[in-house]
Structure formats: C-alpha cells, structure tokens
Design a protein around this motif. Structure first.
Motif, PDB file in Angstrom:
ATOM      1  N   VAL A  80       1.804   3.612  12.789  1.00  0.00           N
ATOM      2  CA  VAL A  80       3.135   3.241  13.320  1.00  0.00           C
ATOM      3  C   VAL A  80       3.302   4.356  14.367  1.00  0.00           C
ATOM      4  O   VAL A  80       3.576   5.668  13.910  1.00  0.00           O
ATOM      5  N   PRO A  81       3.785   4.079  15.433  1.00  0.00           N
ATOM      6  CA  PRO A  81       4.562   5.143  16.203  1.00  0.00           C
ATOM      7  C   PRO A  81       5.687   5.811  15.908  1.00  0.00           C
ATOM      8  O   PRO A  81       6.445   4.904  15.166  1.00  0.00           O
ATOM      9  N   ARG A  82       5.981   7.016  15.898  1.00  0.00           N
ATOM     10  CA  ARG A  82       7.107   7.638  15.450  1.00  0.00           C
ATOM     11  C   ARG A  82       8.253   7.958  16.456  1.00  0.00           C
ATOM     12  O   ARG A  82       7.586   8.269  17.571  1.00  0.00           O
ATOM     13  N   ALA A  83       9.394   7.536  16.277  1.00  0.00           N
ATOM     14  CA  ALA A  83      10.426   7.917  17.012  1.00  0.00           C
ATOM     15  C   ALA A  83      10.587   9.416  17.013  1.00  0.00           C
ATOM     16  O   ALA A  83      10.301  10.246  16.222  1.00  0.00           O
ATOM     17  N   GLY A 127       7.351   4.026   5.527  1.00  0.00           N
ATOM     18  CA  GLY A 127       7.068   4.253   7.101  1.00  0.00           C
ATOM     19  C   GLY A 127       6.784   3.072   7.992  1.00  0.00           C
ATOM     20  O   GLY A 127       6.620   3.316   9.107  1.00  0.00           O
ATOM     21  N   ARG A 128       7.399   1.954   7.532  1.00  0.00           N
ATOM     22  CA  ARG A 128       6.997   0.874   8.431  1.00  0.00           C
ATOM     23  C   ARG A 128       7.626   0.677   9.641  1.00  0.00           C
ATOM     24  O   ARG A 128       7.362   0.018  10.646  1.00  0.00           O
ATOM     25  N   ASP A 129       9.107   1.184   9.758  1.00  0.00           N
ATOM     26  CA  ASP A 129       9.782   0.890  10.866  1.00  0.00           C
ATOM     27  C   ASP A 129       9.808   1.933  11.945  1.00  0.00           C
ATOM     28  O   ASP A 129      10.242   1.768  13.226  1.00  0.00           O
ATOM     29  N   GLY A 130       8.719   2.911  11.629  1.00  0.00           N
ATOM     30  CA  GLY A 130       8.786   3.912  12.888  1.00  0.00           C
ATOM     31  C   GLY A 130       9.780   4.831  13.171  1.00  0.00           C
ATOM     32  O   GLY A 130       9.655   5.774  14.180  1.00  0.00           O
ATOM     33  N   ARG A 131      11.177   4.927  12.275  1.00  0.00           N
ATOM     34  CA  ARG A 131      12.070   5.767  12.559  1.00  0.00           C
ATOM     35  C   ARG A 131      11.682   7.190  12.396  1.00  0.00           C
ATOM     36  O   ARG A 131      10.546   7.490  11.638  1.00  0.00           O
ATOM     37  N   ALA A 163       2.502  -0.158   3.912  1.00  0.00           N
ATOM     38  CA  ALA A 163       2.253  -1.433   3.284  1.00  0.00           C
ATOM     39  C   ALA A 163       3.459  -2.161   2.924  1.00  0.00           C
ATOM     40  O   ALA A 163       4.505  -1.743   2.187  1.00  0.00           O
ATOM     41  N   TYR A 164       3.818  -3.391   3.230  1.00  0.00           N
ATOM     42  CA  TYR A 164       4.640  -4.433   2.796  1.00  0.00           C
ATOM     43  C   TYR A 164       4.506  -4.746   1.340  1.00  0.00           C
ATOM     44  O   TYR A 164       3.375  -5.236   0.980  1.00  0.00           O
ATOM     45  N   GLU A 165       5.317  -4.406   0.491  1.00  0.00           N
ATOM     46  CA  GLU A 165       5.266  -4.625  -1.121  1.00  0.00           C
ATOM     47  C   GLU A 165       6.804  -5.306  -1.301  1.00  0.00           C
ATOM     48  O   GLU A 165       7.991  -4.609  -0.925  1.00  0.00           O
ATOM     49  N   PRO A 166       6.792  -6.559  -1.946  1.00  0.00           N
ATOM     50  CA  PRO A 166       8.166  -7.272  -2.043  1.00  0.00           C
ATOM     51  C   PRO A 166       8.855  -6.737  -3.227  1.00  0.00           C
ATOM     52  O   PRO A 166      10.057  -7.359  -3.514  1.00  0.00           O
ATOM     53  N   SER A 167       8.489  -5.675  -3.976  1.00  0.00           N
ATOM     54  CA  SER A 167       9.424  -5.135  -5.134  1.00  0.00           C
ATOM     55  C   SER A 167      10.666  -4.540  -4.690  1.00  0.00           C
ATOM     56  O   SER A 167      10.661  -4.221  -3.260  1.00  0.00           O
ATOM     57  N   ARG A 168      11.638  -4.518  -5.698  1.00  0.00           N
ATOM     58  CA  ARG A 168      12.949  -4.064  -5.221  1.00  0.00           C
ATOM     59  C   ARG A 168      12.825  -2.585  -4.307  1.00  0.00           C
ATOM     60  O   ARG A 168      13.642  -2.144  -3.520  1.00  0.00           O
ATOM     61  N   PHE A 169      12.111  -1.842  -4.877  1.00  0.00           N
ATOM     62  CA  PHE A 169      11.837  -0.634  -4.288  1.00  0.00           C
ATOM     63  C   PHE A 169      10.644  -0.323  -3.332  1.00  0.00           C
ATOM     64  O   PHE A 169      10.275   0.632  -2.703  1.00  0.00           O
ATOM     65  N   GLY A 170      10.073  -1.435  -2.955  1.00  0.00           N
ATOM     66  CA  GLY A 170       9.116  -1.284  -1.989  1.00  0.00           C
ATOM     67  C   GLY A 170       7.708  -0.456  -2.210  1.00  0.00           C
ATOM     68  O   GLY A 170       7.032   0.198  -1.458  1.00  0.00           O
TER      69      GLY A 170
END
Length: 317
Positions: free
Chosen positions: A208-211, A160-164, A246-253
């Motif tokens: 995060v605001p949503r589009a 959900g981080r990018d707000g799309r 939440a940013y998590e650096p694993s391959r699947f986030g």
C-alpha cells in the motif's frame, strides 16, 4: 519498595489502552502514579479513564515529580533507548516494549546499563502470556505433537490498509516494518515452542502506498507484509506470515492462526482478539483430541472431546 509497585506509564496508544492499563488497573500490587503522552489533552483523557492521578507532557517531568519504582515504556520505537537509559539512571526497574533500541548497539547498551544498575528489566512479548499461547506451550512441552516437524503461524491485521501515515511504517521512526512489529512476536513464539533457529529467509513487501508525514515531508517506507521461513536447529521448519493489510472482520481487525505438526500429533490454534480463543489438537497414535469444551449456550460434552471457545478478556472503551 512498599506493598505496591509505583509505576509510571510512557505512551497513550491503543496498545497501552487495551493491553497494559486494563491489566494494571485490576492488579492488586500495581499503583500507576503517572502517564506520559505526546498530546497532553489526550493523555489526561487516558489518565481519567484508568484513574491514573497524574498526566505529564514529558518523561522528564514525570521522573522529577513522581517517586516511582518502575516504568513501562510503550512510546514509539525511536524513544525506547533514551527513555530506558533515563529511567535506569534514576535506578528504576524497566519494562520496555520491543524493540529495545533502533540498533543492536543501543539494545546492548540498555542491557548492560540495567545489569550495572542491578534492577529488573524486561522486554515483553505480550502474546506469549495469552491463555491460548500458554496452553499450546503446555501441550508442546508435554509431548503432545511429539518431535516437531513444522509450524505455520499467521498474524493478519488491517491497520495498514488505508495508506495513511503511521510512524510504524516510517523506517526513520520505527527502524523496521511489519516484520519487526508483528513478525518479532511470532519469531519469539516460534523459538519458545520449537527451539533455536539456525537459518532465516524472508520476503518483505510494500503493498500500500503511504501518505507523507504530517508536515508533508517524505520518508522511507517500511514493508507492510512479510513472509519469513525458518529452519530450526532441530531440523524442523516454520513459516511466519505477517500482514498489516489483511482485511479481517473481527472487532479488532486481528487474526492469529497457528498450525503445529509433529511425529505424534497436530495442533490448530485460533484467536481473533474478540470472541474466539481456541486450541484444538488430534493425537496421531492415540486418537485423542486436545482442546477445550465449546462454551456456547447449550453446548455440552466432555472437555477432552470438544474444542473450547474462550472469550478474550477485553474491556470495551
């Protein structure tokens, strides 16, 4: 029903592609006959990837064409009730992802219809079947932590981080936000481990605001982060923190992290959906360590003395 269970899959999301179709492809009793998706070209691609013979644009087309024994409903939440009711009307067994319906009345109607039809029906909470969860359950039931005091369960994801626009954040399509999407998994696990819940308090946040929707229409946005406090009937307490931002650096986030404390010991549980699936514990009275051997190259030592890192069963796509 023959030697194999003839299955129809409804949904072509990453969840179907990563959680269900790989497992069904390996199961000796599963015969996936058809799959339904909203975009037929994409549905055909998914079908080809998993050797499913038929792809359909609508659920009704699959029900009419395939002699199925059961269906697995992985479509967006708003479709769970009508698809389940249609499947039950055909006398099919149903596995329907959560939530059963958009309202408790829909869920009750689905349950009662399944009981009248005399079929097997299930709402799966997938993570309770993962190895780290089964081992934790075994330890708790075996008395490793003694009388439960409290637990802390975190589920951090980044989708959900990018707000799309995602239907999961559209209350009209999903019925709930991350509290229902991820929090329901942890609520189920919490009661599975510590028993019934007597009281709940929650703080839901929209960070995060949503589009807007693809057609430009506005919608009521759901929460993307939630903190849920539990009081168990036993007197134990719990904190569930779930987030899709939440940013998590694993391959699947993704990151799952639990801490369970009790009168006799402590358990720490970690899973990142990629390389780490670990259960570690210390018994307060005996000084014993629960856990698994570290399986990295060159690691040695008794299984009871070292944590184990288990590579999750994943198939690259």
């Amino acid at each position: 029903m023959g030697d194999k269970v003839r299955l129809g899959i409804v949904g072509t999301s990453w969840w179907a592609d990563s959680m269900y179709l790989p497992a069904l492809a390996r199961h000796p009793l599963a015969d996936v006959r058809g799959i339904v998706g909203g975009r037929l070209e994409h549905t055909r691609e998914v079908a080809a990837r998993w050797a499913v013979p038929n792809a359909y644009a609508t659920f009704e087309a699959m029900l009419d064409a395939e002699p199925l024994d059961a269906v697995v409903i992985l479509a967006p939440n708003i479709h769970h009730h009508p698809y389940t009711m249609a499947a039950l009307a055909h006398g099919l067994h149903v596995l329907c992802e959560k939530p059963l319906g958009m309202t408790s009345a829909q869920a009750r109607e689905m349950t009662e219809a399944a009981e009248r039809a005399g079929v097997v029906n299930m709402c799966p909470f997938t993570y309770s079947f993962m190895p780290y969860a089964r081992y934790t359950k075994e330890l708790v039931d075996g008395g490793y932590i003694g009388r439960p005091y409290h637990l802390n369960m975190r589920y951090f994801a980044d989708y959900g981080r990018d707000g799309r626009y995602i239907w999961r954040f559209d209350l009209g399509e999903a019925g709930a936000g991350v509290a229902g999407d991820l929090g329901s998994h942890w609520a189920y696990i919490a009661t599975w481990l510590f028993g019934e819940v007597a009281a709940v308090t929650a703080v839901l946040s929209r960070v995060v605001p949503r589009a807007p929707r693809p057609d430009g229409a506005s919608f009521e946005a759901a929460e993307d982060s939630a903190m849920i406090l539990l009081e168990f009937a036993s007197g134990a307490t719990g904190n569930l923190h779930v987030s899709s931002v939440a940013y998590e650096p694993s391959r699947f986030g993704q990151l799952h992290a639990w801490e369970l404390h009790g009168s006799e010991g402590t358990l720490h549980v970690t899973c990142d959906w990629d390389t780490v699936e670990r259960v570690e514990g210390v018994h307060a009275r005996r000084g014993q360590r629960a856990g698994r051997r570290d399986d990295r190259p060159g690691a040695d030592g008794p299984a009871a003395a070292r944590p184990r890192r288990v590579r999750a069963d994943r198939r690259d796509r």
